[in-house]
Design a protein around this motif. Structure first.
Motif, PDB file in Angstrom:
ATOM      1  N   ILE A   1       4.432   9.933  -2.430  1.00  0.00           N
ATOM      2  CA  ILE A   1       5.764   9.290  -2.987  1.00  0.00           C
ATOM      3  C   ILE A   1       6.920  10.058  -2.155  1.00  0.00           C
ATOM      4  CG2 ILE A   1       7.180   8.695  -4.522  1.00  0.00           C
ATOM      5  CD1 ILE A   1       5.071   8.644  -6.608  1.00  0.00           C
TER       6      ILE A   1
ATOM      7  N   ARG B   1      -2.279   9.990  -3.336  1.00  0.00           N
ATOM      8  CA  ARG B   1      -1.255   9.119  -3.221  1.00  0.00           C
ATOM      9  C   ARG B   1       0.197   9.709  -3.095  1.00  0.00           C
ATOM     10  NH1 ARG B   1       0.790   5.784  -7.702  1.00  0.00           N
ATOM     11  NH2 ARG B   1       2.448   4.543  -7.316  1.00  0.00           N
TER      12      ARG B   1
ATOM     13  N   THR C   1      -1.148  13.274  -7.055  1.00  0.00           N
ATOM     14  CA  THR C   1       0.268  12.521  -6.706  1.00  0.00           C
ATOM     15  C   THR C   1       1.062  13.448  -5.889  1.00  0.00           C
ATOM     16  OG1 THR C   1      -0.216  11.094  -8.687  1.00  0.00           O
ATOM     17  CG2 THR C   1       1.918  10.844  -7.500  1.00  0.00           C
TER      18      THR C   1
ATOM     19  N   ARG D   1       3.653  -0.787  -9.230  1.00  0.00           N
ATOM     20  CA  ARG D   1       4.605  -1.285  -7.970  1.00  0.00           C
ATOM     21  C   ARG D   1       3.962  -2.688  -7.729  1.00  0.00           C
ATOM     22  NH1 ARG D   1       7.532   1.567  -4.177  1.00  0.00           N
ATOM     23  NH2 ARG D   1       6.283   3.624  -4.239  1.00  0.00           N
TER      24      ARG D   1
ATOM     25  N   SER E   1       0.209  -2.614  -6.638  1.00  0.00           N
ATOM     26  CA  SER E   1       0.008  -1.644  -5.140  1.00  0.00           C
ATOM     27  C   SER E   1      -1.363  -0.919  -4.998  1.00  0.00           C
ATOM     28  CB  SER E   1       1.245  -0.625  -5.060  1.00  0.00           C
ATOM     29  OG  SER E   1       1.044   0.247  -6.096  1.00  0.00           O
TER      30      SER E   1
ATOM     31  N   ALA F   1      -3.863   1.890  -2.803  1.00  0.00           N
ATOM     32  CA  ALA F   1      -3.908   3.349  -1.982  1.00  0.00           C
ATOM     33  C   ALA F   1      -5.316   3.207  -1.272  1.00  0.00           C
ATOM     34  CB  ALA F   1      -3.472   4.549  -2.670  1.00  0.00           C
TER      35      ALA F   1
ATOM     36  N   THR G   1      -2.039   9.546 -11.017  1.00  0.00           N
ATOM     37  CA  THR G   1      -1.984   8.336 -10.606  1.00  0.00           C
ATOM     38  C   THR G   1      -3.439   7.922 -11.137  1.00  0.00           C
ATOM     39  OG1 THR G   1      -0.672   8.672  -8.606  1.00  0.00           O
ATOM     40  CG2 THR G   1      -2.599   7.213  -8.411  1.00  0.00           C
TER      41      THR G   1
ATOM     42  N   ASP H   1       0.822  -1.222  -0.133  1.00  0.00           N
ATOM     43  CA  ASP H   1      -0.101   0.074  -0.068  1.00  0.00           C
ATOM     44  C   ASP H   1       0.870   1.177  -0.074  1.00  0.00           C
ATOM     45  OD1 ASP H   1      -2.957   0.637   0.339  1.00  0.00           O
ATOM     46  OD2 ASP H   1      -1.877   2.151   1.484  1.00  0.00           O
ATOM     47  N   GLU H   2       0.443   2.178  -0.737  1.00  0.00           N
ATOM     48  CA  GLU H   2       1.027   3.430  -1.093  1.00  0.00           C
ATOM     49  C   GLU H   2       1.230   4.256   0.249  1.00  0.00           C
ATOM     50  OE1 GLU H   2       3.255   4.020  -3.586  1.00  0.00           O
ATOM     51  OE2 GLU H   2       2.554   2.256  -4.638  1.00  0.00           O
TER      52      GLU H   2
END
Length: 481
Positions: A81, A79, A473, A154, A416, A418, A451, A13-14
Motif C-alpha cells: 500500500i 501486499r 502488509t 477494495r 481486490s 493480489a 491482510t 489488483d493490489e
C-alpha cells in the motif's frame, strides 16, 4: 515464472495495474520477485512454513466437536500500500472509532442520538450486545472500545470500503506481527531496499494505552491479559501479547474480587492488586455474578469492581453494541451526528432486512447479495449469494422472514486481488485488510494490518476458520531517499 502472464482480469489488483505492469508502490517488490524462478520462490515459501512451525504460530479451528490446532497459513508475496493512500485511510479509521466510542457512551448514558431521532431505539433494544447493566457507566476517557479491528475491502473500481467493525475482542494482530517477522527471515534483501513502515511497536503502544487506563496513579500499573484458556482459537495470540508486553496471562480462576471491590491476582507470594485487564473473554462469560451464572471462565464480582472504578477492562463490557452489523449501516449518520463530518472511508452499500421495503429488495436479489447475521463473526452464519445454491437461498429467505432484525445484506463486492504463490506459479486471490486501532487518551493505528487471503481459487471468504490465509502488509514510502 513469467509475471507478464499474471492477469487479475476485471478485478483491482493490489500489486499489478495491467498485465506486465506493477503499481508504483509495488514496483520494487515486483522487480525483485521477477528475478526468482517459480521453484526458487516455492523454496522460500517452504522456508516460511518451516519458520512458522518452529515459532509455534498456530490457530485453532473447531470441526465436528474437535479442536484442531493448525500452523498459521501465510503467503510470502507481500501486499503493498502506498504511504499517501495509507495516511488517508488512517485518518478515516481514527474518525470512525472516535465516533463509535461517542455513540456507545451516549447509548449507555444520555441517549441524545435516540432523542434527536437519528438512531432508532428499537435497534438498541433488539441488540443482544446492549447490556442494561452498563447503563450509567463511565469508562476512562469515555472510551469503551480501546482496541478495534475494522475490516477494509477494495472494490473493482479501487474504492476502499469499511466492511465491518470489530469492537468486542478483535483478534489477529499477533499474526500481523509474526507475518512481518517471517517475511524478514525469508526475503531479507527487500527490507534493505525499501522504506517499509514498521509494525513492531504495536505491543509497546498497546501496553502504554492499557497502562493509561489504570484507576490508580502508580508508576507501573499491574496489567494482565485474561484468556478463556488453551482451547480458545486465539490462545496463541493471548499468550503472545502477554509475553511481548511483559504482562501476566491469567484465566478467570486466577483472579479474585476482594471485600473492597478491588481485583487481585493469585500469586505464590499472595494476592496482588490488578489495575487493568485486557480481556479476551466475551461479555456473557466475564462474570457469573452479573451475566451467565454457569460461566467457569470469568471471575465473580469482576463487573462490580469495574463499575466502581477499581479496575479497568479493555474492551469495556457492552462495547459490542456497536459491533452489530445492523448498527454498522448507521455509522455514516453516527459520524455526522457526533463529529459533524462526512465519513472519510465509506460503508459498503447496505440493506436492513428489518425495513419491509429493503427486505423485499434483498429477498428478490439473494443471488447477488451477501447476507449477514447481526452478531456472528468469523464468516459463520452468512450467505454468499453468488456462490449459493437455490436451496441455500430458500433457507435463508425463511430465516430473514422469521427474524428480520437479525439480518442485513450487501451487494457482493468484487474484492481486490493480489498475486499469491500456488505451487510454482502465481495466481490472483481475493483479500481484505484488518488494521488495528487503539484509543485511550489518544489514538494509534498499525501501519497496514493483517491482510487475509481467500486461498481457494475464486473464493471471497478470507477467514482462517473458513480456509483463508494471510500476507505481510507493507505500507511503502515511495518518496523516501
Amino acid at each position: 515464472m513469467d509475471w507478464n502472464l499474471y492477469d487479475p482480469g476485471a478485478f483491482h489488483d493490489e500489486l499489478i495495474s495491467t498485465p506486465g505492469n506493477a503499481r508504483a508502490a509495488a514496483r520494487g517488490v515486483v522487480s525483485y520477485l521477477r528475478k526468482f524462478t517459480g521453484r526458487h520462490l516455492a523454496m522460500r515459501q517452504r522456508a516460511a512454513e518451516t519458520a512458522i512451525q518452529e515459532m509455534g504460530v498456530s490457530f485453532t479451528i473447531y470441526s465436528e466437536g474437535e479442536n484442531i490446532d493448525r500452523s498459521w497459513p501465510m503467503d510470502i508475496i507481500p501486499r503493498v500500500i502506498a504511504l499517501k493512500e495509507w495516511q488517508r485511510l488512517e485518518e478515516g479509521l481514527i474518525q470512525r472509532l472516535t465516533a463509535l466510542n461517542l455513540f456507545i457512551d451516549d447509548l449507555y448514558n444520555d441517549r441524545k442520538i435516540i432523542k434527536d431521532g437519528i438512531f432508532p431505539e428499537e435497534i438498541v433494544l433488539g441488540s443482544k450486545d446492549f447490556l442494561e447493566a452498563c447503563i450509567g457507566a463511565k469508562p476512562k476517557y469515555g472510551v469503551w472500545a480501546n482496541i478495534c479491528g475494522s475490516d477494509l475491502v477494495r472494490d473493482r473500481d479501487g474504492t476502499v470500503y469499511v466492511l465491518e467493525d470489530n469492537l468486542r475482542v478483535p483478534s489477529g494482530v499477533s499474526y500481523m506481527l509474526e507475518n512481518r517477522a517471517v517475511t524478514k527471515r525469508v526475503l531479507p534483501q527487500l527490507f534493505r531496499k525499501h522504506s517499509i513502515l514498521p509494525v513492531d511497536d504495536y505491543t509497546s503502544q498497546l501496553y502504554d494505552m492499557l497502562s493509561s487506563l489504570s484507576p490508580r496513579a502508580v508508576e507501573n500499573p499491574e496489567v494482565v491479559v485474561m484468556t478463556p484458556g488453551i482451547f480458545n482459537s486465539a490462545y496463541f495470540e493471548h499468550a503472545y501479547l502477554a509475553q511481548k508486553m511483559g504482562a501476566e496471562l491469567v484465566e478467570g480462576a486466577d483472579l479474585v474480587v476482594g471485600d473492597d471491590d478491588c481485583v487481585y491476582m493469585k500469586t505464590i507470594n499472595g494476592l496482588e492488586r490488578v489495575d487493568v485487564i485486557y480481556r479476551r473473554i466475551n461479555d456473557d462469560f466475564l462474570d457469573p455474578e452479573t451475566f451467565r451464572a454457569d460461566s467457569r471462565l470469568g471471575t465473580p464480582g469482576l463487573f462490580r469492581a469495574w463499575r466502581k472504578g477499581n479496575v479497568a477492562l479493555a474492551n469495556a463490557p457492552g462495547a459490542g453494541v456497536a459491533d452489530d452489523k445492523v448498527v454498522y449501516t448507521y455509522v455514516p449518520r453516527i459520524i455526522k451526528y457526533y463529529l459533524d463530518q462526512d465519513p472519510i472511508i465509506p460503508n459498503v452499500p447496505s440493506f436492513l432486512c428489518v425495513d419491509p421495503q429493503q427486505r423485499e429488495h434483498v429477498l428478490a436479489n439473494l443471488e447477488t447479495m451477501v447476507v449477514k447475521p447481526a452478531n456472528e463473526s468469523g464468516g459463520y452464519g452468512m450467505l454468499v449469494g453468488p456462490a449459493s445454491t437455490k436451496a441455500e437461498r430458500a433457507a435463508f429467505a425463511e430465516l430473514i422472514q422469521k427474524s428480520p432484525r437479525n439480518y442485513m445484506a450487501q451487494p457482493a463486492l468484487s474484492l481486490s486481488t493480489a498475486p499469491t504463490l500456488c505451487e510454482h506459479h502465481i495466481e490472483p486471490r481475493h483479500l481484505d485488510l484488518r488494521p488495528f486501532i487503539l484509543q485511550g487518551e489518544g489514538h494509534y493505528v498499525t501501519a497496514g494490518g493483517l491482510t487475509r487471503v481467500a486461498l481457494r481459487k475464486g473464493s471471497l471468504v478470507v477467514n482462517s476458520s473458513q480456509g483463508g490465509g494471510s500476507k505481510d502488509t507493507w505500507v511503502v514510502d515511495t518518496e523516501a531517499k
